[in-house]
Design an enzyme around this catalytic site. Structure first.
Site, mmCIF file in Angstrom:
data_model
loop_
_atom_site.group_PDB
_atom_site.id
_atom_site.type_symbol
_atom_site.label_atom_id
_atom_site.label_comp_id
_atom_site.label_asym_id
_atom_site.label_seq_id
_atom_site.Cartn_x
_atom_site.Cartn_y
_atom_site.Cartn_z
ATOM 1 N N THR A 150 -0.685 0.514 -10.419
ATOM 2 C CA THR A 150 -1.993 -0.017 -10.049
ATOM 3 C C THR A 150 -2.818 0.981 -9.234
ATOM 4 O O THR A 150 -3.987 0.729 -8.974
ATOM 5 C CB THR A 150 -1.828 -1.341 -9.275
ATOM 6 N N ASP A 206 -4.887 -10.169 -8.221
ATOM 7 C CA ASP A 206 -5.147 -9.312 -9.375
ATOM 8 C C ASP A 206 -3.920 -8.689 -10.035
ATOM 9 O O ASP A 206 -3.600 -8.938 -11.192
ATOM 10 C CB ASP A 206 -6.153 -8.231 -8.998
ATOM 11 N N GLU A 237 0.822 -1.211 0.000
ATOM 12 C CA GLU A 237 0.000 0.000 0.000
ATOM 13 C C GLU A 237 0.856 1.260 0.000
ATOM 14 O O GLU A 237 0.538 2.244 -0.682
ATOM 15 C CB GLU A 237 -0.942 0.002 1.209
ATOM 16 N N ARG A 285 0.719 3.810 -3.333
ATOM 17 C CA ARG A 285 0.034 5.085 -3.088
ATOM 18 C C ARG A 285 1.013 6.225 -2.829
ATOM 19 O O ARG A 285 0.948 7.275 -3.480
ATOM 20 C CB ARG A 285 -0.929 4.953 -1.898
#
Length: 644
Positions: free
Chosen positions: A620, A364, A220, A224
């Site tokens: 992503t 994914d 994460e 981000r």
């Protein structure tokens, strides 16, 4: 290709009768036997004789005229180069057989501004359309401003906004994730005030927080925060070929903070006994440890490489790229199920754990980064990264063979799961997260250029056409997951009616939907988190196919966000149940709503020359990194010649 694909080239259809070559002989005979002449001539014996005599004469003429026929399948199967010409056929019997043979079905070769049913749309939109989409793009910009205003007012410096309770919340390690995640969206939208506010906060606060904060998730934080800093570096002029920010810190500020953060994140790699990094990092002392179950998610450890590669390119230090790419090199050696991999991997043994296979959570972006990292690195001389593309192609064949099914009664195409790792354990369940796949499939097929250009240059293989067809069909299903509900917003998870599975009374609430009996939404899966995956795929598919329906679908989704998730005091909120009206609200605005969802909608409605897909690759979390010339790293002295 696999010999028995339930979703294979037999499903690739082109309505191109008007593009198919017809011989002069065929034109005459069709005219004779489909016109009024047929009815009149056959009414008398003389007419019958003359008609037969004319046909016989034309056949003799055609059989004695030498011709050559180009091969049409070679170009498609090879994907590159021009078609070879066949030798002139002189044998009369062979020639006659060829005359009677039905012409092959080819993808249409288009010119001008013609619109056809094959899915290619060419030509510029008219002035009215341009103004309509500019206005809709402004609506998205206003939505971003409203979301930012709520965050700034109630949660500035916190990771996320709780819009209903009007306060901030640190759920991602306390690095001000919304600030960094939103920054490049504001740059792309030209919102200089937001760029100044976000940039100033980053310059004044982020470095101190990095040195003082505790546990953060490697994945994460990388996608981000690190991704947001690197994208801001480029978009603010760091590479000297683009500058969308006339305000805020200098690009080097973003780069220096990114390096400080990445240096601490590297401990996840260096602390592990295998190439698989630990899942969590203690920032304040640069240490790392595994998660509570001692495992790492497959998608998380393989969704760091775009960011670390780009950081190596712009910093001149190869250590980031070296550590990140070890993961893919290791995955290359592990056993797979037709290219598909389990969702857990052990950092202690380096082996996959369990048998569960899915393209939703924890699986994914492994598949997404296979193709995107290859696109990022493919120009490197002697880089030897073709294995990434090979792994991607094998995995997509596995998806088509093992995971793709169609619903009852309307044959929506969906991607299911293998809870036990084999086809016998198939589950007709699809996370909203899987809706990243249509965009990834389209990107992998054309490598970012338009479908029209790829076909004109004969760059598409049969497998590319299969993947494009699957991409468009899956995008349709993802959109119907929205339109089948009362709110027009998708649930977090959907199940699908198949011959082996159905549960009554679990529809989406929109009884007027054609697919109300195809899509099943269980009670625990009815929430919506403002996710971006569907609009991401609509954006990519619009750029590649130029089909305006993807814009229209995106606009419908945006209107539903506006109607049901907008909070008057500022911000947007997640929902607890998209199938009921009014929908109960959840009180959270995820960082990706500003960083991804609104960014993709803005780009979908805008000019395709902004952040072009053949020049940029999105991580992503929707942070765009440039694809440039090859990177040359001289391992011994850490020197770099040129830029990526």
């Amino acid at each position: 290709m696999s010999k028995s694909l339930p979703y294979s080239v037999k499903d690739v259809h082109y309505d191109n009768a008007k593009f198919r070559h017809r011989s002069f002989f065929k034109v005459i005979t069709q005219t004779l036997f489909t016109s009024d002449m047929k009815r009149e001539c056959v009414s008398c014996s003389t007419g019958k004789f003359l008609g037969l005599f004319m046909i016989f004469g034309l056949a003799c003429l055609m059989l004695t005229h030498a011709s050559k026929t180009p091969s049409v399948t070679d170009g498609l199967s090879k994907g590159l180069g021009t078609n070879e010409e066949q030798k002139v056929v002189t044998d009369v019997g062979v020639r006659f057989k060829k005359l009677l043979r039905r012409a092959p079905r080819l993808p249409p070769r288009l010119s001008g501004n013609e619109k056809v049913s094959s899915g290619i749309f060419t030509g510029k939109p008219n002035e009215h359309d341009e103004e309509k989409w500019k206005a809709r793009q402004r609506n998205v910009k206003e939505a971003f401003t409203h979301a930012w205003s709520g965050y700034k007012k109630f949660a500035m410096g916190y990771d996320e906004l709780l819009p209903l309770s009007m306060q901030g919340f640190d759920g991602l390690g306390g690095l001000g994730a919304t600030v960094v995640d939103s920054l490049d969206t504001a740059m792309i939208m030209g919102l200089e005030e937001v760029v100044s506010e976000a940039g100033s906060w980053i310059e004044s606060n982020l470095l101190e927080r990095i040195s003082q904060k505790g546990d953060v998730n490697l994945f994460e934080t990388t996608i981000r925060v690190l991704g947001g800093l690197l994208s801001a570096y480029h978009l603010s002029g760091g590479d000297q070929d683009m500058n969308l920010a006339n305000t805020g810190p200098k690009p080097t500020i973003y780069l220096e903070i990114a390096k400080k953060l990445a240096d601490r994140l590297l401990s996840a790699f260096t602390s592990s006994p295998t190439p698989i990094p630990y899942s969590d990092v203690l920032l304040k002392n640069s240490s790392a440890h595994p998660s509570s179950n001692l495992l790492s998610s497959t998608s998380e450890v393989s969704t760091l490489q775009l960011e670390f590669n780009y950081l190596s390119a712009i910093s001149g230090d190869p250590k980031y790229k070296t550590e990140g790419m070890k993961v893919f090199a290791h995955f290359k050696t592990l056993p797979k199920v037709e290219g598909l991999v389990p969702i857990y991997v052990s950092p202690h043994s380096g082996e996959f754990i369990g048998q569960e296979i899915r393209l939703g959570s924890r699986g994914d972006s492994y598949y997404e980064y296979l193709i995107k990292v290859w696109l990022q690195l493919r120009s490197i001389q002697d880089g030897n990264f073709t294995y990434l593309y090979d792994m991607y192609e094998e995995a997509m064949r596995g998806v088509r063979h093992l995971l793709v099914q169609k619903t009852i009664p309307n044959e929506l195409v969906f991607v299911g799961e293998l809870p036990g790792g084999s086809k016998g354990s198939f589950s007709p369940k699809m996370d909203h997260l899987v809706c990243f796949l249509p965009g990834t499939l389209a990107l992998g097929a054309t490598k970012g250029i338009t479908k029209e250009k790829a076909m004109k240059d004969n760059l598409l293989t049969i497998e590319d056409f299969e993947n494009l067809k699957l991409a468009e069909d899956l995008a349709k299903t993802c959109f119907e997951m929205y339109s089948v509900t009362s709110t027009g917003l998708a649930p977090e998870i959907a199940y699908f009616h198949t011959k082996d599975f159905y549960e009554d009374g679990l529809g989406g609430g929109n009884q007027s939907s054609e697919y109300v009996n195809d899509i099943i939404i269980k009670f625990n899966d009815r929430h919506n988190l403002l996710r971006p995956e569907t609009v991401e795929s609509l954006f990519v598919l619009y750029r590649i196919t130029q089909d305006p329906k993807y814009r229209e679908w995106g606009w419908q989704i945006f209107q539903s966000f506006e109607k049901y998730t907008k909070v008057d005091s500022g911000g947007y909120t997640s929902l607890n149940d998209v199938t009921t009206l009014p929908p109960p609200r959840r009180d959270k605005m995820e960082t990706f709503f500003l960083g991804e969802t609104l960014k993709y909608l803005y780009l979908l409605f805008g000019d395709s020359s902004v952040i072009p897909l053949d020049k940029f690759v999105f991580n992503t979390e929707a942070h765009p990194f440039p694809i440039k010339d090859a990177i040359y790293l001289e391992g011994g002295n850490n020197m770099m010649k040129g830029t990526m």
